[in-house]
Design a protein around this motif. Structure first.
Motif, PDB file in Angstrom:
ATOM      1  N   ASP A 129     -13.962 -77.538  81.084  1.00 26.50           N
ATOM      2  CA  ASP A 129     -13.309 -77.884  79.822  1.00 26.50           C
ATOM      3  C   ASP A 129     -12.133 -76.933  79.651  1.00 26.50           C
ATOM      4  OD1 ASP A 129     -14.434 -79.626  77.151  1.00 26.50           O
ATOM      5  OD2 ASP A 129     -12.842 -78.166  76.758  1.00 26.50           O
TER       6      ASP A 129
ATOM      7  N   ARG B  22     -20.380 -83.196  76.539  1.00 22.68           N
ATOM      8  CA  ARG B  22     -21.540 -82.307  76.301  1.00 22.68           C
ATOM      9  C   ARG B  22     -22.841 -83.113  76.327  1.00 22.68           C
ATOM     10  NH1 ARG B  22     -21.504 -78.284  71.310  1.00 22.68           N
ATOM     11  NH2 ARG B  22     -20.370 -77.008  72.804  1.00 22.68           N
TER      12      ARG B  22
ATOM     13  N   THR C  33     -22.078 -75.319  75.829  1.00 22.61           N
ATOM     14  CA  THR C  33     -22.740 -76.373  76.621  1.00 22.61           C
ATOM     15  C   THR C  33     -23.558 -75.747  77.747  1.00 22.61           C
ATOM     16  OG1 THR C  33     -20.896 -77.857  76.140  1.00 22.61           O
ATOM     17  CG2 THR C  33     -22.403 -78.551  77.865  1.00 22.61           C
TER      18      THR C  33
ATOM     19  N   ALA D  27     -16.645 -81.159  79.294  1.00 23.40           N
ATOM     20  CA  ALA D  27     -18.077 -80.959  79.026  1.00 23.40           C
ATOM     21  C   ALA D  27     -18.336 -80.063  77.818  1.00 23.40           C
ATOM     22  CB  ALA D  27     -18.759 -80.368  80.267  1.00 23.40           C
ATOM     23  N   GLY D  28     -17.271 -79.535  77.226  1.00 25.37           N
ATOM     24  CA  GLY D  28     -17.460 -78.604  76.113  1.00 25.37           C
ATOM     25  C   GLY D  28     -17.765 -79.282  74.790  1.00 25.37           C
ATOM     26  N   SER D  29     -17.657 -80.591  74.731  1.00 21.44           N
ATOM     27  CA  SER D  29     -17.726 -81.239  73.427  1.00 21.44           C
ATOM     28  C   SER D  29     -18.130 -82.709  73.568  1.00 21.44           C
ATOM     29  CB  SER D  29     -16.332 -81.142  72.790  1.00 21.44           C
ATOM     30  OG  SER D  29     -16.281 -81.762  71.535  1.00 21.44           O
TER      31      SER D  29
END
Ligand code: NAP
Length: 265
Positions: free
Chosen positions: A40, A23, A49, A17-19
């Motif tokens: 992440d 995200r 995020t 979910a960090g990128s």
């Protein structure tokens, strides 16, 4: 006043979910009313995020997690249950690309790592959420595969094989869990501009060939993380209540054609 969201009252776990796609999915889910448990391997990216979804008014937590390590995935799902008492949606999205080495230079260690993240990461997620979803007799799982898992030419050997494995694991998991009203599907993105594909985009821009990126797709362009997130949202939502075991290309029509060079204007 906010209109009713498509995920109101639901709790979703999103890995990677960090990128990029993860995200964009987190932000879209937040807008649609979900509570989020985001994971992440990259701490700072995850923090960003978290900041973005909280700006949407979302109730969310982030936990640094390496999906290739079963104990960490188990702990992530435990944390979600401890915090929100339920998990409605699991998005197994974290992935790595591996190298583009030629067939004669394949490295066994790299194959293992690519499979450990791209396949086993999803296996661990589904394994540890399954009992909870079975008991509640509901749940939606969306795995992020790739067009590389359908056709060749969109990634290295290990990456393509891992994404094909993920598609078939999606089907077998859907068969295992269908009797419990738990749906398992996959999205298969084409070329999307993210951190993972940055080198491809940087190279093309450097050479003045950005216009060529995605030009072999029927829609004649590459895609955005938000366009993939929209497909993930659909499959995760109740709107897809009769869809399971499917792998949906989100690829501008790339896998729809034979894509022969010289056949396009
Ligand atoms: P991205 O921007 O690199 O996002 C993926 C995130 O997952 C990154 O923050 C990455 O960290 C993280 N991650 C990597 N290994 C992890 C692990 N073991 N545990 C937890 N997190 C981990 O890439 P993306 O393009 O959004 O990719 C998301 C998914 O879409 C992947 O499964 C990818 O294979 C798939 N996909 C992407 C495309 C595309 O064109 N972008 C096309 C088809 C499919 P690091 O940066 O440190 O690796």
């Amino acid at each position: 006043m906010r209109t009713k969201g498509r995920l109101d009252g639901k709790v979703a776990i999103i890995t990677g979910a960090g990128s990029g796609i993860g995200r964009a999915t987190a932000v879209l889910f937040a807008r649609e009313g979900a509570k989020l448990v985001m994971a992440d391997i990259r701490d700072e990216a995850l923090e960003e995020t978290l900041r973005l979804v909280k700006a949407e008014g979302c109730d969310a937590i982030g936990e640094k997690t390496d999906v290739s390590v079963e104990e960490q995935v188990k702990a992530l799902i435990g944390l979600a249950l401890e915090t929100y008492s339920r998990v409605d949606i699991l998005c197994n999205n974290a992935g790595i690309s591996g190298s583009l080495a030629g067939i004669e230079d394949q490295d066994a260690g790299e194959w293992k790592q690519v499979f450990q993240v791209n396949v086993m990461g999803a296996v661990f997620g589904i394994k540890h959420v399954a009992r909870h979803m079975q008991e509640r007799r509901c749940g939606a799982i969306v795995n992020t595969s790739s067009v590389a898992g359908i056709r060749s030419g969109a990634g290295g050997n290990a990456y393509s094989a891992s994404k094909a494995a993920l598609i078939n694991f999606t089907r077998t998991a859907a068969c295992d869990l269908g009797g419990y009203n738990v749906r398992v599907n996959a999205v298969c993105p084409g070329l999307i501009e993210t951190h993972m594909t940055k080198p491809i985009f940087d190279y093309a821009r450097e050479k003045g060939k950005e216009g060529k990126l995605g030009s072999r797709c029927e829609l004649r362009r590459y895609g955005t993380p938000e366009e993939v997130a929209a497909a993930i949202l659909f499959l995760a939502s109740d709107e897809a209540s009769y869809i399971t075991g499917q792998a949906l290309p989100v690829d501008g029509g790339n896998t729809a054609s034979l894509n022969l060079p010289g056949m396009k204007v």
